[in-house]
Design a protein around this motif. Structure first.
Motif, short mmCIF file in Angstrom:
data_model
loop_
_atom_site.label_atom_id
_atom_site.label_comp_id
_atom_site.label_asym_id
_atom_site.label_seq_id
_atom_site.Cartn_x
_atom_site.Cartn_y
_atom_site.Cartn_z
N THR A 4 0.84 -1.20 0.00
CA THR A 4 0.00 0.00 0.00
C THR A 4 0.88 1.25 0.00
OG1 THR A 4 -0.11 0.02 2.40
CG2 THR A 4 -1.90 -1.09 1.25
N VAL A 5 0.33 2.31 -0.54
CA VAL A 5 1.04 3.59 -0.60
C VAL A 5 0.96 4.23 0.78
CG1 VAL A 5 1.13 5.86 -1.68
CG2 VAL A 5 0.51 3.86 -3.04
N ALA A 6 2.11 4.48 1.40
CA ALA A 6 2.13 5.08 2.73
C ALA A 6 2.26 6.60 2.66
CB ALA A 6 3.29 4.50 3.55
N ARG A 7 3.06 7.10 1.71
CA ARG A 7 3.31 8.54 1.64
C ARG A 7 3.78 8.90 0.25
NH1 ARG A 7 7.54 12.45 3.29
NH2 ARG A 7 9.09 10.81 3.09
N LYS A 8 3.41 10.10 -0.18
CA LYS A 8 3.88 10.65 -1.46
C LYS A 8 4.61 11.95 -1.18
CE LYS A 8 0.91 11.05 -4.74
NZ LYS A 8 -0.28 11.24 -5.58
N ASN A 9 5.68 12.19 -1.91
CA ASN A 9 6.46 13.39 -1.69
C ASN A 9 7.04 13.86 -3.03
OD1 ASN A 9 7.94 15.46 -0.51
ND2 ASN A 9 9.66 14.13 -0.05
N SER A 10 6.91 15.15 -3.30
CA SER A 10 7.56 15.71 -4.49
C SER A 10 8.44 16.86 -4.05
CB SER A 10 6.52 16.20 -5.50
OG SER A 10 5.80 17.28 -4.98
N SER A 11 9.61 16.93 -4.65
CA SER A 11 10.55 18.00 -4.32
C SER A 11 11.09 18.60 -5.60
CB SER A 11 11.69 17.48 -3.44
OG SER A 11 12.40 16.48 -4.12
N GLU A 12 11.20 19.91 -5.60
CA GLU A 12 11.67 20.62 -6.79
C GLU A 12 13.03 21.22 -6.52
OE1 GLU A 12 10.25 24.19 -9.78
OE2 GLU A 12 8.81 23.21 -8.47
N ARG A 13 13.93 21.04 -7.46
CA ARG A 13 15.27 21.62 -7.35
C ARG A 13 15.28 22.93 -8.13
NH1 ARG A 13 20.09 17.59 -7.70
NH2 ARG A 13 20.88 19.17 -6.31
N GLN A 14 15.48 24.01 -7.42
CA GLN A 14 15.46 25.33 -8.04
C GLN A 14 16.63 25.51 -9.01
OE1 GLN A 14 13.06 27.54 -7.73
NE2 GLN A 14 11.92 26.29 -6.28
N ARG A 15 17.75 24.94 -8.65
CA ARG A 15 18.97 25.14 -9.44
C ARG A 15 18.84 24.56 -10.86
NH1 ARG A 15 25.02 23.55 -7.46
NH2 ARG A 15 26.11 24.62 -9.12
N PHE A 16 18.25 23.36 -10.95
CA PHE A 16 18.15 22.69 -12.24
C PHE A 16 16.74 22.74 -12.82
CE2 PHE A 16 21.65 20.44 -10.05
CZ PHE A 16 22.66 20.84 -10.88
N GLY A 17 15.77 23.14 -12.03
CA GLY A 17 14.40 23.22 -12.49
C GLY A 17 13.75 21.85 -12.71
#
Length: 126
Positions: A4-17
């Protein structure tokens, strides 16, 4: 593997976009494409096809859906690049004449491990 899916996370890198989409399951985690990230929600039951040794997710299927989503995050290119770099540096350093026998053994062992790793990466992903 059913989990089962426990957690979702997205992260954006400003340097490389770039944006990294991570999904944590009850007994595994991996990075996915935006398509897969948006297709699942927390507490969904999914069926994963994982690689045997690395536990890397190859395909994902939501249990109530018939669509099989393939995880293609292009990690294979980084892994192949690292293996080729170790093989290249190993062959470069083997040409030097001033190493001891122990140094040559270490270089040969690292080169062989890299070569077999490259073969494993190619056979598992093709």
């Amino acid at each position: 593997m059913t989990t089962t899916v426990a957690r979702k996370n997205s992260s954006e890198r400003q340097r490389f976009g770039t944006t990294t989409y991570s999904i944590d399951f009850t007994n595994n985690n991996d990075q996915f494409t935006a398509e897969i990230y948006n297709a699942v929600t927390v507490s969904d039951t999914v069926v994963l096809e994982t690689l045997y040794l690395s536990k890397e997710v190859k395909t994902l299927q939501v249990q109530n859906s018939s669509a099989i989503l393939e995880n293609n995050t292009s990690e294979i290119y980084f892994q192949m690049g690292m293996a080729l770099a170790f093989i290249g540096f190993g062959s470069f350093f083997l040409r030097k004449a001033y190493y001891t026998n122990k140094n040559y053994r270490y270089i040969i062992i690292v080169s062989l491990i890299s070569f077999f790793s490259l073969i494993r990466i190619i056979t598992l992903n093709c």
